[in-house]
Write a protein that holds these residues in place. Sequence first.
Motif, PDB file in Angstrom:
ATOM      1  N   GLU A  13       0.836  -1.202   0.000  1.00  0.00           N
ATOM      2  CA  GLU A  13       0.000   0.000   0.000  1.00  0.00           C
ATOM      3  C   GLU A  13       0.870   1.251   0.000  1.00  0.00           C
ATOM      4  N   ASP A  27       4.910   5.232  -4.673  1.00  0.00           N
ATOM      5  CA  ASP A  27       3.492   5.058  -4.335  1.00  0.00           C
ATOM      6  C   ASP A  27       2.906   3.801  -4.988  1.00  0.00           C
ATOM      7  N   SER A  29       1.099   0.220  -5.129  1.00  0.00           N
ATOM      8  CA  SER A  29       0.122  -0.579  -4.407  1.00  0.00           C
ATOM      9  C   SER A  29      -0.225  -1.803  -5.232  1.00  0.00           C
ATOM     10  N   ARG A  31      -1.716  -6.273  -4.700  1.00  0.00           N
ATOM     11  CA  ARG A  31      -2.100  -7.386  -3.848  1.00  0.00           C
ATOM     12  C   ARG A  31      -1.902  -8.690  -4.598  1.00  0.00           C
ATOM     13  N   GLY A  64       4.562   4.292   3.171  1.00  0.00           N
ATOM     14  CA  GLY A  64       3.649   3.224   2.811  1.00  0.00           C
ATOM     15  C   GLY A  64       3.874   1.992   3.666  1.00  0.00           C
TER      16      GLY A  64
END
Length: 247
Positions: A13, A27, A29, A31, A64
Amino acid sequence: MPADDEPAPVVVEGLVKRFGSCLAVDDMSLRARRARITTILGPNGAGKTTAIACLLGLLRPDAGSVRVLAEDPWRAEAGHRARVGVMLQDGGLPNTVGARRLLEHLARLYAGAQTPQRVASEWIDRLAIGPFERTPVRRLSGGQRQKVALAAALLGRPEVAFLDEPTAGLDPHARLETWRLLREQRDAGRTLIVTTHSFEEAERLADDVVIVASGKAVAQGTLAQVVPPGASLEATYFALTGNSEDS
């Protein structure tokens, strides 16, 4: 197949990582869902290796967060690390020992009913390591080292495995066998994160794809979600990374 709302075992994240004035990850992100193969593609220098190093606890994020199996890998205890398998493209294997001795040593580090010798033999047979099982790692070819590194990453039955270009240097037969092995690991409930430069590998292996460029994840999802109708993964990749097939 895991439910879409199930907690992901690997979560990044807003990750930021700098090396002096160089912004390596900006930055980012992403999953990786449980019991799926997630492939990560991106140009050299795009931030893939740095992000993986943060996920392994080898580098500390500047901003983050990263979570592996719901824990911060930078602060993880030994028990947590034993649940994570790692295969690094740039080495990580001791150079002076043979494959059998190395795999037996690693097998002893994991609890289980089987003997270390049996565990090592199973992986030596599966990855056709037998002909060079006693050759010191430093004398192995690139493809042979890849097989040993893959066995070392998976023999402990990790819940999550990070595999950096696992088929690099392998011949076509060995590559197909490796893909088959990785699918079996996924079907057994393991989460695999595979970095690759091969569009074919991503198309044939991945449940989910992440494309990284300039330190960011610029696309992620299933192939159907990432690649527009009528387009190819290769064309989509070049469009998103700002490169040309002719450059």
